[in-house]
Design a protein around this motif. Structure first.
Motif, mmCIF file in Angstrom:
data_model
loop_
_atom_site.group_PDB
_atom_site.id
_atom_site.type_symbol
_atom_site.label_atom_id
_atom_site.label_comp_id
_atom_site.label_asym_id
_atom_site.label_seq_id
_atom_site.Cartn_x
_atom_site.Cartn_y
_atom_site.Cartn_z
ATOM 1 N N ASP A 173 0.860 -1.183 0.000
ATOM 2 C CA ASP A 173 0.000 0.000 0.000
ATOM 3 C C ASP A 173 0.900 1.238 0.000
ATOM 4 N N ASP A 175 0.630 4.266 -1.097
ATOM 5 C CA ASP A 175 0.038 5.546 -0.695
ATOM 6 C C ASP A 175 0.001 5.664 0.827
ATOM 7 N N ARG A 176 -0.379 4.578 1.478
ATOM 8 C CA ARG A 176 -0.392 4.595 2.942
ATOM 9 C C ARG A 176 1.018 4.791 3.487
ATOM 10 N N ARG A 178 3.543 6.374 2.069
ATOM 11 C CA ARG A 178 3.991 7.759 1.883
ATOM 12 C C ARG A 178 3.289 8.700 2.862
ATOM 13 N N THR A 179 2.028 8.416 3.176
ATOM 14 C CA THR A 179 1.317 9.245 4.159
ATOM 15 C C THR A 179 1.958 9.122 5.538
ATOM 16 N N ARG A 182 5.292 10.947 5.452
ATOM 17 C CA ARG A 182 5.132 12.401 5.416
ATOM 18 C C ARG A 182 4.768 12.952 6.792
ATOM 19 N N SER A 228 10.915 6.452 -4.486
ATOM 20 C CA SER A 228 9.534 6.819 -4.794
ATOM 21 C C SER A 228 8.859 7.512 -3.619
ATOM 22 N N ALA A 229 9.412 7.334 -2.418
ATOM 23 C CA ALA A 229 8.877 7.999 -1.230
ATOM 24 C C ALA A 229 9.602 9.298 -0.927
#
Length: 797
Positions: A173, A175-176, A178-179, A182, A228-229
């Motif tokens: 996952d 997207d999770r 990277r969130t 961040r 990518s992150a």
């Protein structure tokens, strides 16, 4: 004109003549199968060193080699192996590939280690695609896993749905990930402009890239995911010798490394891995990061309770596992990726047993390997060998390489089953009696212990207790040099453990007892021979698994008592040391029964009277004059002297093969089949496998609330019905994965099972889609398989 009767007579005579004159008709009977030999299937095994897996594949193809115990782990070699029709890849799952993540902040405040933040470490689990790693780097043959234990090991088979849910929770996952990164990085004061920065400078992740195997390519993938992150990545290629001082023993606060492509190999399937959580996720591992980083206290507490078996029941232990496994992923000092180990065999070898964790590292592999017919010479290649001393006390240090050779010509009392990890009898059938974690067993007054202060056997002290008793029923047979194995050899082994742990041998070599022997000695409370081949051993230990206690109490000897006495004489004369480090520190010879200066020292002990080989003063182990009479002792010394003359070494043992020769120059070892071994070569054929259960759930009709629900399923192995399966089911609401019910299917015969759900249960189900999930394994191969089938609960309206 002839009468009809005369004609009839002539016809009959003619028929009879024809019958007599026709050649007899025979039906060829198939030739009987060749007899199964005693010991092993092949006449001899030649062990050869081959450090290059690439060259090993060529040797296997040409016929210069039959099996290769080295791991085939480079991408090009794996592709070559799978494409060659003359070779057979063999998969095992004891080699784990993971990321060893540095959680320690850099002492220089101008630099920043993002993995000092727990959420960033945890986010790695979502950032990497384990299924893609398995497909791209392991040809889809590995087992992706985020938890410490994976589905090809016994632990998840005890709680299959828990581990299946845990794996699902940490699926890919990005997207999770990277969130999470961040949020944590921003709170720590880092800035992001497409690249993460610290005090205006790019944050550079130093990723240690092992160069010897697939981890070189794997590091490239991990670098791409980190980039990518938003991280900059510096790949630092290193060999094992370069990496270990940095990532395990160097200061972790310098920024020299942040992520390391790590790998572990398990020596066998672990049936009861209580120590793993502590070893891999807490300071019990001993790496220097633990001097700077403390795991969450709850994780540390759970790991210690498991390590010290501080639980009273299976349910209590289950709770510890199910608490600790998620905590370990949250801390993510180690991020588990894929378990995969690939070995290579020539198709000339028709059959063999392999270990589900360690592949060809199993003692059962060379014992069971065979060609189409018994006999012949089996050539086994290894990465390296003849690097350690050949002696059973502190020689080969593990079960692979020299240890695998040793385990082929020596026996043990019990050994781990190659697929379940349960300890099974080799030469010692056993029955374990335990009083559990808090109860005790009275040790009988006629039990004995070895007193190293006097080197004699004495009765146990009054009131001695233990928590367990293991009764061993031995199959003795003969030693390789022809003399019978007796209970005296077993007792001499126990006495020598005590002498090496805290007696006369220990006074010369404090490291003469290894961890296993020292642990036995600390828990040993007494023994009692019941007859000529039955022995009770009392140990102050327990396990929920009786076979684990039997392994702890196993005292089967690998050499006859006279070899032990002769070898220890060289230690007491300060010519050799048992342990390598002791020999190195003292400048003496590492004791070796097969080659080198040790042989001359043992020859000297026999010739100069240190060892008395005849007469009333004939040498026996200290304290054994009441056990071993003069005639037996003289016969033993005559036999070992003859063995030395004929074989050139002092290592007769009791396994299915005999050590014929060992060449220090070419590093080749030759073993010959032991025809007097007490068991046939096919004794272990039931271990060939493992059987992996296949589950098929028939389509399920949709129902209305209050309708009975009927589910039918089948289990098979290799396409044939399989009855000996362990099954659990649960009913899950698809929308939110809520578990609505669970249970055990009912066996209906010939691989068929049924689940009958009452109308009162279905009346509680709201309309929607549901899953019936089945978790399956077998007692002889706890490989967990999850199958599912959907059904719909429709509205009554």
């Amino acid at each position: 004109m002839r009468s009809s009767s005369a004609c009839a007579a002539l016809i009959i005579v003619g028929i009879l003549a024809a019958v007599v004159l026709l050649p007899p008709v025979t039906t060829a009977k198939p030739a009987p199968p060749p007899p199964v030999p005693m010991g092993g299937f092949v006449d001899s095994i030649v062990w050869v060193p081959q450090p290059s897996p690439t060259r090993a594949l060529s040797d296997l193809d040409s016929g210069a080699m039959d099996l290769y115990t080295g791991v085939v782990a480079r991408s090009a070699d794996l592709a070559s192996l799978r494409a060659n029709p003359n070779l057979r890849p063999v998969e095992a799952y004891g080699r784990d590939y993971d990321l060893w993540v540095n959680p320690v902040a850099i002492s220089d405040p101008s630099r920043f280690n993002p993995f000092s933040l727990q959420p960033v470490r945890q986010a790695l689990n979502y950032l990497v695609d384990r299924n893609a790693i398995n497909a791209d780097f392991f040809h889809g043959q590995g087992v992706p896993h985020a938890a410490l234990w994976h589905s090809r090991q016994p632990e998840p088979a005890r709680h299959p749905f828990f581990f299946a849910d845990l794996e699902r929770a940490y699926g890919f996952d990005p997207d999770r990930a990277r969130t999470m990164i961040r949020t944590a990085m921003t709170e720590a004061g880092a800035t992001f402009d497409g690249t993460w920065r610290w005090q205006g400078n790019p944050i550079v992740v130093r990723l240690i890239q092992r160069v010897e195997d697939v981890r070189f390519d794997l590091a490239g993938y991990v670098a791409t995911q980190l980039e990518s992150a938003g991280f900059s990545v510096e790949l630092v290629p290193m060999s094992a010798g370069q990496a270990f001082p940095v990532v395990y023993f160097g200061p972790p606060d310098t920024g020299a490394w942040m992520v390391y492509t790590e790998s572990f190999q398990q020596p066998w399937v672990s049936v009861w891995p209580d120590e793993w959580l502590a070893d891999f996720h807490t300071f019990f591992g001993g790496e220097t990061i633990w001097q700077f980083h403390s795991p969450p206290q709850e994780l540390q507490d759970v790991a210690e309770r498991l390590f010290f078996t501080e639980y009273n029941s299976q349910d209590e232990r289950r709770g510890l596992i199910e608490t600790g496994a998620p905590l370990a992923i949250e801390d993510s000092v180690r991020v588990w990726l894929v378990a995969s180990t690939t070995y290579a065999a020539s198709n000339r070898v028709s059959t063999f047993v392999h270990d589900s964790a360690n592949g060809f590292g199993s003692l059962f592999t060379p014992r069971t390997a065979r060609f189409a017919t018994p006999g012949g010479t089996l050539r086994i290649g290894q990465v390296f060998q003849v690097a350690q001393a050949y002696q059973p006390w502190r020689g080969w240090t593990d079960t692979s390489l020299d240890g695998l050779i040793g385990n082929t010509f020596t026996d043990v009392g019990v050994a781990p089953h190659p697929h379940t990890g349960q300890f099974i009898p080799i030469r010692a059938a056993f029955a374990t009696t335990t009083a559990g974690p808090s109860g005790t067993i009275d040790v009988p007054s006629d039990a004995i212990v070895y007193d190293t202060s006097t080197n004699t056997w004495t009765s146990v002290a009054s009131g001695t207790t233990s928590r367990s008793k293991v009764t061993f029923d031995y199959t003795f047979g003969n030693w390789h040099h022809g003399v019978p194995i007796t209970m005296d050899d077993v007792l001499a082994q126990v006495a020598l453990i005590a002498r090496r742990d805290h007696g006369d041998i220990s006074s010369r070599d404090p490291s003469a007892a290894d961890f296993s022997d020292a642990r036995f000695q600390s828990l040993f409370r007494g023994l009692r021979p019941l007859d000529s081949d039955t022995l009770e051993v009392y140990v102050d230990s327990w396990s929920l698994n009786p076979s684990v206690t039997a392994d702890l109490a196993d005292v089967w000897p690998k050499v006859p008592w006279e070899v032990g006495e002769l070898a220890m004489a060289t230690v007491l004369r300060d010519q050799t040391r048992v342990a390598f480090n002791s020999a190195l520190n003292s400048g003496l010879t590492w004791l070796d029964l097969s080659r080198g200066d040790s042989l001359g020292f043992m020859d000297q002990a026999l010739s100069d009277g240190t060892i008395v080989t005849s007469g009333s003063g004939v040498t026996r182990p200290p304290g054994f004059s009441g056990f071993i009479d003069q005639t037996e002792a003289e016969a033993r010394w005559a036999a070992i002297s003859g063995w030395r003359t004929s074989r050139g070494h002092y290592f007769p043992s009791n396994g299915p093969y005999v050590l014929q020769s060992i060449d220090s120059g070419t590093r080749q070892v030759v073993l010959n089949r032991f025809a007097s071994y007490p068991f046939r070569a096919d004794r272990w054929d039931a271990l060939i496998g493992p059987p992996i259960v296949e589950v098929a759930i028939k389509p399920i009709d949709n129902i209305n609330p209050g309708d009975p629900l009927s589910v039918r399923l089948t289990t098979a192995v290799g396409g044939k019905p399989w009855n000996d399966a362990i099954l659990e089911y649960r009913i899950v609401r698809e929308s939110d994965r809520a578990v609505m019910g669970q249970g055990v299917p009912t066996f209906a015969g010939s691989g068929r099972w049924r689940i009958d759900i009452s109308s009162s249960f279905t009346a509680s189900l709201s309309p929607g889609r549901y899953l019936v999930e089945i978790a399956a394994s077998t007692p002889v191969a706890p490989y967990v398989v999850i199958a599912s089938r959907t059904f719909t609960v429709e509205s009554n309206q």
